[in-house]
Design an enzyme around this catalytic site. Structure first.
Site, PDB file in Angstrom:
ATOM      1  N   TYR A  23       0.794  -1.228   0.000  1.00 20.32           N
ATOM      2  CA  TYR A  23       0.000   0.000   0.000  1.00 20.32           C
ATOM      3  C   TYR A  23       0.828   1.281   0.000  1.00 20.32           C
ATOM      4  O   TYR A  23       0.266   2.366  -0.087  1.00 20.32           O
ATOM      5  CB  TYR A  23      -0.927   0.014   1.224  1.00 20.32           C
ATOM      6  N   HIS A  80     -15.123  -8.965   0.470  1.00 26.46           N
ATOM      7  CA  HIS A  80     -15.028 -10.365   0.065  1.00 26.46           C
ATOM      8  C   HIS A  80     -16.109 -11.255   0.657  1.00 26.46           C
ATOM      9  O   HIS A  80     -16.312 -12.370   0.181  1.00 26.46           O
ATOM     10  CB  HIS A  80     -13.648 -10.911   0.421  1.00 26.46           C
ATOM     11  N   ASP A  87     -26.295  -5.827   1.201  1.00 20.77           N
ATOM     12  CA  ASP A  87     -27.723  -5.545   1.377  1.00 20.77           C
ATOM     13  C   ASP A  87     -27.969  -4.078   1.717  1.00 20.77           C
ATOM     14  O   ASP A  87     -28.929  -3.478   1.218  1.00 20.77           O
ATOM     15  CB  ASP A  87     -28.316  -6.439   2.463  1.00 20.77           C
ATOM     16  N   HIS A 100     -10.690  -0.042  -4.579  1.00 27.75           N
ATOM     17  CA  HIS A 100      -9.669  -0.792  -3.843  1.00 27.75           C
ATOM     18  C   HIS A 100      -8.309  -0.218  -4.207  1.00 27.75           C
ATOM     19  O   HIS A 100      -8.023  -0.002  -5.392  1.00 27.75           O
ATOM     20  CB  HIS A 100      -9.717  -2.281  -4.183  1.00 27.75           C
ATOM     21  N   LEU A 101      -7.482   0.032  -3.216  1.00 32.08           N
ATOM     22  CA  LEU A 101      -6.149   0.582  -3.450  1.00 32.08           C
ATOM     23  C   LEU A 101      -5.287  -0.377  -4.263  1.00 32.08           C
ATOM     24  O   LEU A 101      -4.589   0.032  -5.189  1.00 32.08           O
ATOM     25  CB  LEU A 101      -5.462   0.891  -2.118  1.00 32.08           C
TER      26      LEU A 101
END
EC number: 4.2.1.10
Length: 147
Positions: A23, A80, A87, A100-101
């Site tokens: 990251y 995931h 929902d 997502h990075l």
């Protein structure tokens, strides 16, 4: 004025310390500052929310339709397997873009599926913090400005 909520999920508060090989050294606060700076000339208010707790994220998603035109969400590990977040996202009447990075498709097998993506207009994955900017640009250019 347009209002967008950026939601970040578990462990993203550890950016800058957690897995720097994956990251980088950028912190979540740095990412938020870069996003605000990028859109400083827009008629746009961007709020940021981060939680490590699934229930708090769900509550924020549900509350978001009262105040925001759209959400950008990085559900992190919850993407995931969290049917509850899926929902909640399906229950609101505002658009969402998932970010997502890292490129989740180049990672472990269990990270290659995002159940929450089913409630998103699209997923931006693997572009680091710039994925958030791409998501907001998409929202502004395709959903907000055209109204």
């Amino acid at each position: 004025m347009n209002n967008i909520l950026v939601i970040n999920g578990p462990n993203l508060n550890l950016l800058g310390k957690r897995e720097p090989d994956m990251y980088g050294n950028i912190t979540l606060e740095n990412i938020n500052q870069k996003i605000k700076l990028h859109f400083k000339n827009e008629d746009l208010k961007i709020d940021f929310f981060q939680s490590n707790e699934e229930g708090k994220i769900i509550d924020k998603i549900i509350e978001s339709q009262k105040k925001y035109n759209a959400i950008v969400i990085n559900p992190a590990a919850y993407s995931h397997y969290s049917i509850a977040i899926l929902d909640a996202m399906r229950s609101i009447n505002i658009p969402a873009v998932e970010v997502h990075l890292s490129n989740i498709y180049k990672r472990e097998e269990y990270r290659k599926k995002s159940v929450t993506a089913e409630a998103s207009l699209g997923v931006i994955s693997g572009f680091g913090y710039y994925g958030y900017i791409m998501a907001i640009e998409f929202i502004l250019n395709n959903l907000v400005r055209e109204k």
